[in-house]
Motif scaffolding. Structure first.
Motif, PDB file in Angstrom:
ATOM      1  N   ARG A   1     -22.700  33.946  30.258  1.00 52.96           N
ATOM      2  CA  ARG A   1     -22.884  32.621  30.865  1.00 52.96           C
ATOM      3  C   ARG A   1     -21.555  32.017  31.277  1.00 52.96           C
ATOM      4  N   GLU A   2     -20.542  32.176  30.459  1.00 54.85           N
ATOM      5  CA  GLU A   2     -19.242  31.567  30.743  1.00 54.85           C
ATOM      6  C   GLU A   2     -18.535  32.208  31.927  1.00 54.85           C
ATOM      7  N   ARG A   3     -18.946  33.413  32.296  1.00 53.94           N
ATOM      8  CA  ARG A   3     -18.310  34.097  33.424  1.00 53.94           C
ATOM      9  C   ARG A   3     -18.971  33.744  34.756  1.00 53.94           C
ATOM     10  N   LEU A   4     -20.057  33.005  34.699  1.00 58.33           N
ATOM     11  CA  LEU A   4     -20.811  32.713  35.910  1.00 58.33           C
ATOM     12  C   LEU A   4     -20.545  31.306  36.435  1.00 58.33           C
ATOM     13  N   VAL A   5     -20.736  31.144  37.726  1.00 55.12           N
ATOM     14  CA  VAL A   5     -20.654  29.819  38.346  1.00 55.12           C
ATOM     15  C   VAL A   5     -21.931  29.060  37.994  1.00 55.12           C
ATOM     16  N   GLY A   6     -21.780  27.802  37.587  1.00 54.44           N
ATOM     17  CA  GLY A   6     -22.951  26.996  37.237  1.00 54.44           C
ATOM     18  C   GLY A   6     -23.539  27.329  35.884  1.00 54.44           C
ATOM     19  N   PRO A   7     -22.727  27.488  34.828  1.00 54.73           N
ATOM     20  CA  PRO A   7     -23.253  27.844  33.513  1.00 54.73           C
ATOM     21  C   PRO A   7     -24.199  26.789  32.940  1.00 54.73           C
ATOM     22  N   GLU A   8     -24.124  25.552  33.455  1.00 56.51           N
ATOM     23  CA  GLU A   8     -24.998  24.493  32.953  1.00 56.51           C
ATOM     24  C   GLU A   8     -26.466  24.754  33.298  1.00 56.51           C
ATOM     25  N   ARG A   9     -26.707  25.724  34.182  1.00 59.22           N
ATOM     26  CA  ARG A   9     -28.087  26.076  34.542  1.00 59.22           C
ATOM     27  C   ARG A   9     -28.675  27.133  33.614  1.00 59.22           C
ATOM     28  N   ILE A  10     -27.867  27.616  32.676  1.00 62.28           N
ATOM     29  CA  ILE A  10     -28.294  28.662  31.746  1.00 62.28           C
ATOM     30  C   ILE A  10     -28.298  28.092  30.329  1.00 62.28           C
ATOM     31  N   HIS A  11     -29.419  28.187  29.642  1.00 59.96           N
ATOM     32  CA  HIS A  11     -29.562  27.645  28.291  1.00 59.96           C
ATOM     33  C   HIS A  11     -29.922  28.786  27.337  1.00 59.96           C
ATOM     34  N   ILE A  12     -29.194  28.890  26.238  1.00 57.98           N
ATOM     35  CA  ILE A  12     -29.375  30.002  25.304  1.00 57.98           C
ATOM     36  C   ILE A  12     -29.797  29.467  23.939  1.00 57.98           C
ATOM     37  N   VAL A  13     -30.878  30.031  23.398  1.00 60.14           N
ATOM     38  CA  VAL A  13     -31.412  29.620  22.101  1.00 60.14           C
ATOM     39  C   VAL A  13     -31.382  30.802  21.143  1.00 60.14           C
ATOM     40  N   ASP A  14     -30.680  30.639  20.028  1.00 56.42           N
ATOM     41  CA  ASP A  14     -30.710  31.602  18.932  1.00 56.42           C
ATOM     42  C   ASP A  14     -31.883  31.197  18.041  1.00 56.42           C
ATOM     43  N   THR A  15     -32.938  32.016  17.979  1.00 57.49           N
ATOM     44  CA  THR A  15     -34.139  31.632  17.236  1.00 57.49           C
ATOM     45  C   THR A  15     -33.917  31.592  15.727  1.00 57.49           C
ATOM     46  N   GLY A  16     -32.844  32.245  15.251  1.00 56.27           N
ATOM     47  CA  GLY A  16     -32.658  32.336  13.796  1.00 56.27           C
ATOM     48  C   GLY A  16     -33.688  33.252  13.172  1.00 56.27           C
ATOM     49  N   SER A  17     -34.456  33.944  14.016  1.00 58.23           N
ATOM     50  CA  SER A  17     -35.556  34.776  13.539  1.00 58.23           C
ATOM     51  C   SER A  17     -35.648  36.022  14.403  1.00 58.23           C
ATOM     52  N   VAL A  18     -36.790  36.690  14.346  1.00 55.38           N
ATOM     53  CA  VAL A  18     -37.025  37.914  15.110  1.00 55.38           C
ATOM     54  C   VAL A  18     -38.519  38.200  15.076  1.00 55.38           C
ATOM     55  N   SER A  19     -38.978  39.099  15.923  1.00 53.84           N
ATOM     56  CA  SER A  19     -40.369  39.534  15.911  1.00 53.84           C
ATOM     57  C   SER A  19     -41.325  38.348  16.018  1.00 53.84           C
ATOM     58  N   MET A  20     -42.287  38.213  15.058  1.00 55.42           N
ATOM     59  CA  MET A  20     -43.280  37.147  15.185  1.00 55.42           C
ATOM     60  C   MET A  20     -42.662  35.766  15.080  1.00 55.42           C
ATOM     61  N   GLY A  21     -41.507  35.667  14.409  1.00 56.95           N
ATOM     62  CA  GLY A  21     -40.825  34.373  14.348  1.00 56.95           C
ATOM     63  C   GLY A  21     -40.338  33.941  15.714  1.00 56.95           C
ATOM     64  N   SER A  22     -39.728  34.876  16.437  1.00 56.04           N
ATOM     65  CA  SER A  22     -39.281  34.573  17.799  1.00 56.04           C
ATOM     66  C   SER A  22     -40.473  34.268  18.700  1.00 56.04           C
ATOM     67  N   MET A  23     -41.574  35.006  18.502  1.00 54.44           N
ATOM     68  CA  MET A  23     -42.736  34.814  19.361  1.00 54.44           C
ATOM     69  C   MET A  23     -43.316  33.410  19.238  1.00 54.44           C
ATOM     70  N   VAL A  24     -43.283  32.831  18.040  1.00 52.48           N
ATOM     71  CA  VAL A  24     -43.785  31.460  17.872  1.00 52.48           C
ATOM     72  C   VAL A  24     -43.032  30.509  18.795  1.00 52.48           C
ATOM     73  N   LEU A  25     -41.707  30.640  18.828  1.00 53.30           N
ATOM     74  CA  LEU A  25     -40.892  29.751  19.665  1.00 53.30           C
ATOM     75  C   LEU A  25     -41.053  30.077  21.149  1.00 53.30           C
ATOM     76  N   ILE A  26     -41.162  31.351  21.479  1.00 52.32           N
ATOM     77  CA  ILE A  26     -41.316  31.731  22.886  1.00 52.32           C
ATOM     78  C   ILE A  26     -42.653  31.243  23.434  1.00 52.32           C
ATOM     79  N   ASN A  27     -43.700  31.338  22.624  1.00 49.54           N
ATOM     80  CA  ASN A  27     -45.007  30.827  23.065  1.00 49.54           C
ATOM     81  C   ASN A  27     -44.940  29.335  23.363  1.00 49.54           C
ATOM     82  N   GLU A  28     -44.185  28.610  22.551  1.00 46.42           N
ATOM     83  CA  GLU A  28     -44.026  27.179  22.799  1.00 46.42           C
ATOM     84  C   GLU A  28     -43.215  26.955  24.079  1.00 46.42           C
ATOM     85  N   ALA A  29     -42.233  27.804  24.323  1.00 46.53           N
ATOM     86  CA  ALA A  29     -41.436  27.689  25.546  1.00 46.53           C
ATOM     87  C   ALA A  29     -42.308  27.891  26.781  1.00 46.53           C
ATOM     88  N   VAL A  30     -43.211  28.855  26.714  1.00 47.07           N
ATOM     89  CA  VAL A  30     -44.121  29.095  27.837  1.00 47.07           C
ATOM     90  C   VAL A  30     -44.996  27.866  28.082  1.00 47.07           C
TER      91      VAL A  30
END
Length: 286
Positions: free
Chosen positions: A103-132
């Motif tokens: 992200r830092e190497r690209l022009v317009g990094p403010e258009r890119i948002h990164i979320v560390d779920t602190g989880s994996v597998s079904m834990g990540s899926m819970v948050l991704i489903n909410e994102a959708v």
């Protein structure tokens, strides 16, 4: 405002689900006995668990190269106004850090948002489903990322292991003997918290383990606004049994399903099943 969501392969979505939900999944590298595989590309969950039975050490989850993220971010930003990358815990992989570097190497990094779920597998899926769901409502990438960051402190994940040997090999379980384990049919229940795996209980048998997880969910509470996700590591019968107990927990409605992949499967092994959910806001972080 248009928005694209990028995830990693450990979330456990099928190719059909990825297409239906308009999600882009990047594969993680998995190293087993000195050979590197691409999760979901040249190593399916079934193949992974077959190989796991014969590996001499715990497989290692690598990271996605930052150049891959750089190209992917650039491509997606040609199609959309913003990109949100929702990735597995930084404690398990350097993938999130690689995404931030890109992200830092690209022009317009403010258009890119990164979320560390602190989880994996079904834990990540819970948050991704909410994102959708949030994308469907038309929220901005910044608002989506902020919401997911606030939710991940309320994310919980418990799993009953199919075999204790993988926990032992990884050093996550000590004490006792294999003979006593078989005699008492102990089934460790593990919890994943911000990327750290710990043994919570060791009930006698799968039935007791499923009951223990259901009781823990009832005790900690379930926010009905966020559907839980059931995960299976080649364990359809155990997953169905667990689902039966969870149906009785207040706040649990229809649950999503995912296949538990290498990032957690390396520790809990085949024949395991678990659930991830969001506790009510009053519970706070933990």
């Amino acid at each position: 405002m248009s928005l694209k969501i990028i995830i990693d392969s450990t979330a456990g979505y099928s190719p059909e689900e990825l297409e239906q939900l308009d999600l882009t999944a990047v594969p993680l590298a998995i190293t087993m006995d000195g050979r590197e595989y691409q999760d979901g590309v040249d190593l399916s969950p079934q193949e992974f668990y077959q190989k796991l039975a014969y590996t001499k050490s715990t497989p290692v989850t690598g990271k996605v190269d930052s150049l891959i993220f750089e190209h992917l971010f650039s491509f997606r930003l040609e199609e959309a106004d913003e990109v949100v990358a929702i990735l597995l815990s930084g404690s398990l992989s350097g993938t999130c850090e690689a995404a931030r570097e890109a992200r830092e190497r690209l022009v317009g990094p403010e258009r890119i948002h990164i979320v560390d779920t602190g989880s994996v597998s079904m834990g990540s899926m819970v948050l991704i489903n909410e994102a959708v769901r949030l994308r469907h409502l038309g929220v901005s990438g910044e608002e989506m990322a902020r919401t997911l960051e606030s939710l991940k402190g309320r994310l919980r994940m418990l799993a009953v292991t199919g075999s204790r040997k993988y926990l032992r090999r990884s050093g996550k379980l000590t004490g006792g003997s294999e003979m006593l384990d078989k005699l008492f049919s102990r089934k460790p229940v593990v919890r994943l918290t911000q990327g750290t795996l710990s043994v919570e209980s060791q009930p006698r048998g799968e039935e007791a383990a499923c009951q223990w997880i259901a009781a823990a969910m009832a005790r900690e509470g379930v926010d009905p606004a966020f559907p839980p996700v059931l995960g299976s590591a080649q364990a359809p019968e155990l997953t169905s049994r667990l689902a039966g107990y969870l149906e009785k927990v207040p706040g649990v409605g229809a649950c999503g399903r995912c296949e538990i992949g290498p990032a957690i499967g390396s520790y809990i092994g085949p024949g395991s099943a678990g659930v991830a959910w969001i506790v009510p806001e009053k519970q706070g972080n933990g």
